[in-house]
Scaffold this motif. Structure first.
Motif, short mmCIF file in Angstrom:
data_model
loop_
_atom_site.label_atom_id
_atom_site.label_comp_id
_atom_site.label_asym_id
_atom_site.label_seq_id
_atom_site.Cartn_x
_atom_site.Cartn_y
_atom_site.Cartn_z
N THR A 62 11.97 -3.45 15.27
CA THR A 62 12.43 -4.16 13.74
C THR A 62 11.97 -3.23 12.71
OG1 THR A 62 12.31 -6.39 14.94
CG2 THR A 62 12.49 -6.05 12.67
N ILE A 63 10.64 -2.81 12.70
CA ILE A 63 10.52 -2.06 11.58
C ILE A 63 11.14 -0.92 11.52
CG2 ILE A 63 8.56 -0.65 10.65
CD1 ILE A 63 6.49 -2.76 11.36
N TYR A 64 11.06 -0.11 12.69
CA TYR A 64 12.08 1.24 12.59
C TYR A 64 13.69 0.99 12.27
CZ TYR A 64 14.65 5.10 14.80
OH TYR A 64 15.33 6.26 15.17
N ARG A 65 14.29 -0.12 12.71
CA ARG A 65 15.46 -0.46 12.42
C ARG A 65 15.59 -0.76 10.93
NH1 ARG A 65 17.58 -4.60 14.72
NH2 ARG A 65 19.92 -3.86 14.78
N ALA A 66 14.95 -1.61 10.42
CA ALA A 66 14.55 -1.99 8.76
C ALA A 66 14.59 -0.79 8.07
CB ALA A 66 13.69 -3.01 8.77
N ALA A 67 13.60 -0.09 8.23
CA ALA A 67 13.29 1.11 7.52
C ALA A 67 14.65 2.19 7.56
CB ALA A 67 12.08 1.96 7.86
N SER A 68 15.24 2.39 8.59
CA SER A 68 16.38 3.31 8.74
C SER A 68 17.52 2.67 8.01
CB SER A 68 16.65 3.42 10.40
OG SER A 68 15.61 4.18 11.02
N MET A 69 17.81 1.13 8.20
CA MET A 69 18.79 0.50 7.55
C MET A 69 18.70 0.88 5.95
SD MET A 69 19.31 -3.47 7.14
CE MET A 69 17.79 -3.40 6.26
N HIS A 70 17.35 0.59 5.42
CA HIS A 70 17.15 0.84 4.19
C HIS A 70 17.35 2.29 3.50
CE1 HIS A 70 15.20 -0.32 0.28
NE2 HIS A 70 14.75 1.22 0.39
N LEU A 71 16.69 3.06 4.46
CA LEU A 71 16.85 4.74 3.95
C LEU A 71 18.48 4.98 3.84
CD1 LEU A 71 13.77 5.97 5.68
CD2 LEU A 71 14.09 5.67 2.96
N LEU A 72 19.12 4.74 5.00
CA LEU A 72 20.68 4.94 4.89
C LEU A 72 21.23 4.43 3.79
CD1 LEU A 72 23.08 6.30 6.35
CD2 LEU A 72 23.38 4.44 7.83
N ALA A 73 20.98 2.95 3.28
CA ALA A 73 21.55 2.52 2.12
C ALA A 73 21.15 3.42 0.88
CB ALA A 73 20.94 1.28 1.86
N LEU B 60 10.76 2.84 -0.29
CA LEU B 60 10.73 1.29 0.51
C LEU B 60 10.52 0.14 -0.54
CD1 LEU B 60 9.34 2.72 4.15
CD2 LEU B 60 12.09 2.68 3.01
N ALA B 61 10.36 0.37 -1.48
CA ALA B 61 9.82 -0.66 -2.41
C ALA B 61 10.79 -1.84 -2.54
CB ALA B 61 9.59 -0.43 -3.99
N GLY B 62 11.82 -1.60 -2.43
CA GLY B 62 12.92 -2.78 -2.39
C GLY B 62 13.20 -3.40 -1.11
N LEU B 63 12.89 -2.65 -0.02
CA LEU B 63 12.85 -3.26 1.16
C LEU B 63 11.68 -4.28 1.37
CD1 LEU B 63 13.92 -3.47 4.20
CD2 LEU B 63 12.28 -1.54 4.81
N LYS B 64 10.42 -3.77 0.86
CA LYS B 64 9.09 -4.66 0.94
C LYS B 64 9.38 -5.98 0.12
CE LYS B 64 6.26 -0.49 1.51
NZ LYS B 64 5.42 0.34 0.76
N ALA B 65 10.14 -5.70 -1.07
CA ALA B 65 10.38 -6.88 -2.24
C ALA B 65 11.16 -7.78 -1.32
CB ALA B 65 10.82 -6.39 -3.26
N ILE C 212 4.30 -2.14 6.76
CA ILE C 212 5.45 -1.40 7.19
C ILE C 212 5.09 0.41 7.03
CG2 ILE C 212 6.31 -1.12 4.71
CD1 ILE C 212 9.40 -1.01 6.13
N ASP C 213 4.03 0.43 5.93
CA ASP C 213 3.76 1.94 5.96
C ASP C 213 2.82 2.30 6.92
OD1 ASP C 213 4.81 2.39 3.34
OD2 ASP C 213 3.18 1.39 2.29
N ASP C 214 1.82 1.41 7.32
CA ASP C 214 0.98 1.87 8.42
C ASP C 214 1.94 1.85 9.85
OD1 ASP C 214 -1.21 1.52 7.07
OD2 ASP C 214 -1.71 -0.34 7.55
N ALA C 215 2.76 1.12 9.96
CA ALA C 215 3.63 1.17 11.15
C ALA C 215 4.49 2.55 11.30
CB ALA C 215 4.56 -0.21 11.04
N LEU C 216 5.04 2.72 10.03
CA LEU C 216 5.79 4.06 9.93
C LEU C 216 4.82 5.16 10.22
CD1 LEU C 216 8.47 3.36 7.15
CD2 LEU C 216 8.59 3.28 9.64
N GLU C 217 3.64 5.20 9.72
CA GLU C 217 2.73 6.32 9.98
C GLU C 217 2.47 6.56 11.70
OE1 GLU C 217 0.02 9.23 8.55
OE2 GLU C 217 1.36 8.17 7.42
N GLU C 218 2.40 5.51 12.16
CA GLU C 218 2.18 5.58 13.89
C GLU C 218 3.25 6.46 14.43
OE1 GLU C 218 1.25 1.86 15.25
OE2 GLU C 218 -0.49 1.46 14.15
#
Length: 222
Positions: free
Chosen positions: A133-144, A159-164, A207-213
């Motif tokens: 879910t984190i991978y998909r959400a971040a990918s979706m946001h960055l494509l947007a 990713l400030a907007g996604l976190k908000a 989300i930042d820690d998860a993406l770091e992994e």
């Protein structure tokens, strides 16, 4: 959005099928009282009962509550999810099965706080793990943000907007759980929402820690 069907098969032989998709608006007099906008209205809800008398997300959940409300969280269920592209099957608990369905229905609703999830609903992945879910959400946001940049607007690459958005979603999930807690005889649906809320919290805070992994997967090997 593509048609998605959830087929539930219980150990006692009972079966239920719920079709995802926008909920047809029924006669207002026939709708349950808990769908009224003011009933446990989300503290961050931007809607007014004068123009939107019924909670858009609650309307999506009516069909689930009617059929699944009495079930307990840890009841076992076999589930098959049919999409136009594939079928996904699993044996799991009621709360996880309903959680996957509620996540899709919420994203398909007209709730302003779930509008950002519509691309994920279009490419629905049943029973996604937290990492997926984190991978998909971040990918979706960055494509947007790519599309936003092409329109000449300033993209949000941090990713400030996604976190908000996920922080706002926490309030929605909590209020919706309160809404359902008062009318559901079982705990399966309420706990399914709680699981979604926990996931929203995880996305907002870690989300930042998860993406770091998973960063090493995108680093070109020498």
């Amino acid at each position: 959005m593509p048609a998605v069907s959830y087929h539930f098969h219980f150990p006692d032989g009972r079966a239920e099928t719920i079709e995802a998709g926008p909920q047809a608006v029924a006669d207002d007099a026939l709708l349950p009282d808990w769908t009224r906008l003011e009933h446990s209205q989300c503290p961050n809800c931007p809607l007014s009962s004068a123009t939107t008398p019924r909670c858009p997300m609650a309307l999506q959940f009516v069909k689930v509550i009617a059929r699944m409300g009495p079930l307990c969280s840890y009841d076992e269920v076999a589930v098959r999810v049919d999409t136009p592209a594939r079928s996904v099957t699993t044996n799991t608990t009621v709360q996880r099965a309903i959680g996957s369905l509620l996540g899709l229905l919420a994203a398909e609703s007209a709730c302003p706080h779930t509008a950002f999830l519509k691309p994920m609903a279009h490419f629905h992945l049943p029973f996604a793990t937290e990492e997926e879910t984190i991978y998909r959400a971040a990918s979706m946001h960055l494509l947007a943000q790519y599309f936003i940049g092409r329109q000449g607007r300033a993209p949000d690459w941090q990713l400030a907007g996604l976190k908000a958005s996920y922080k706002e979603l926490q309030s929605v999930n909590g209020a919706m759980a309160n809404r359902l807690r008062a009318i559901s005889s079982g705990d399966g649906t309420v706990n399914a929402l709680i699981l979604l809320d926990l996931l929203a919290k995880a996305l907002h805070y870690s989300i930042d820690d998860a993406l770091e992994e998973i960063q090493s997967l995108f680093v070109k090997q020498a």
